[in-house]
Write a protein that holds these residues in place. Structure first.
Motif, PDB file in Angstrom:
ATOM      1  N   ASN A  13       2.289  -7.150   8.832  1.00 49.22           N
ATOM      2  CA  ASN A  13       1.856  -6.513   7.583  1.00 49.22           C
ATOM      3  C   ASN A  13       3.092  -6.302   6.707  1.00 49.22           C
ATOM      4  N   MET A  14       3.357  -5.090   6.256  1.00 47.47           N
ATOM      5  CA  MET A  14       4.539  -4.801   5.442  1.00 47.47           C
ATOM      6  C   MET A  14       5.514  -3.884   6.174  1.00 47.47           C
ATOM      7  N   ASP A  28       8.087   0.668   5.453  1.00 46.21           N
ATOM      8  CA  ASP A  28       6.760   0.181   5.105  1.00 46.21           C
ATOM      9  C   ASP A  28       6.607   0.321   3.594  1.00 46.21           C
ATOM     10  N   SER A  29       5.502  -0.165   3.072  1.00 46.82           N
ATOM     11  CA  SER A  29       5.206   0.015   1.652  1.00 46.82           C
ATOM     12  C   SER A  29       3.909   0.794   1.494  1.00 46.82           C
ATOM     13  N   ASP A  30       3.631   1.174   0.273  1.00 52.31           N
ATOM     14  CA  ASP A  30       2.379   1.857  -0.046  1.00 52.31           C
ATOM     15  C   ASP A  30       1.203   0.941   0.219  1.00 52.31           C
ATOM     16  N   GLY A  34      -0.044  -3.388   0.086  1.00 54.70           N
ATOM     17  CA  GLY A  34      -0.384  -4.007   1.354  1.00 54.70           C
ATOM     18  C   GLY A  34       0.189  -3.346   2.585  1.00 54.70           C
ATOM     19  N   GLY A  35       0.843  -2.215   2.413  1.00 51.36           N
ATOM     20  CA  GLY A  35       1.415  -1.516   3.561  1.00 51.36           C
ATOM     21  C   GLY A  35       0.448  -0.531   4.178  1.00 51.36           C
TER      22      GLY A  35
END
Length: 140
Positions: A13-14, A28-30, A34-35
């Motif tokens: 994923n992210m 990670d991302s928001d 895509g997080g």
């Protein structure tokens, strides 16, 4: 020359995991990007690195200069550019000292020794951002 190295692995994923000599952190991302929204953000970690670098200086200098404080906190805020690649154009570093008998002149000197002389992360930030410093004193 002193070289630092970080090993970073994609976890899917992210999400990424970065390993350095001091430990492991996850990024990670928001969910918007895509997080999973459950780990640290890379840009926010830059602000945390700034706080950690100057904080280590402050802790060391408080001890060496025998400044009397109960504790201190550092709040760092960064303003991002509107266009990509987005980066911090202005950063505010707020030092908050707490204690019953604070020597403001000594603490001011301690902060500016870190800001102007010792903190390498602060110097890196100055290469691309305006850095504003504020010192707050709370007597208890």
């Amino acid at each position: 020359m002193n070289t630092h190295q970080v090993y970073t692995k994609w976890l899917g994923n992210m999400t990424f995991e970065a390993t350095n000599p001091g430990g492991i952190i996850k990024m990670d991302s928001d969910t918007e990007f895509g997080g999973n929204n459950d780990c640290l953000r890379p840009k926010s970690m830059m602000l945390a690195s700034l706080a950690g670098c100057t904080g280590i200086d402050i802790a060391s200098l408080v001890e060496k200069m025998r400044a009397e404080i109960d504790t201190f906190t550092i709040d760092v805020e960064g303003d991002l550019t509107e266009e990509h690649p987005k980066f911090y154009h202005t950063v505010r570093v707020n030092y908050n000292f707490f204690g019953t008998d604070l020597d403001e002149a000594k603490l001011h000197k301690i902060v500016y020794l870190s800001v102007d002389k010792y903190c390498g992360v602060m110097e890196m930030f100055r290469q691309f951002a305006k850095v504003e410093v504020n010192i707050n004193y709370s007597k208890s």
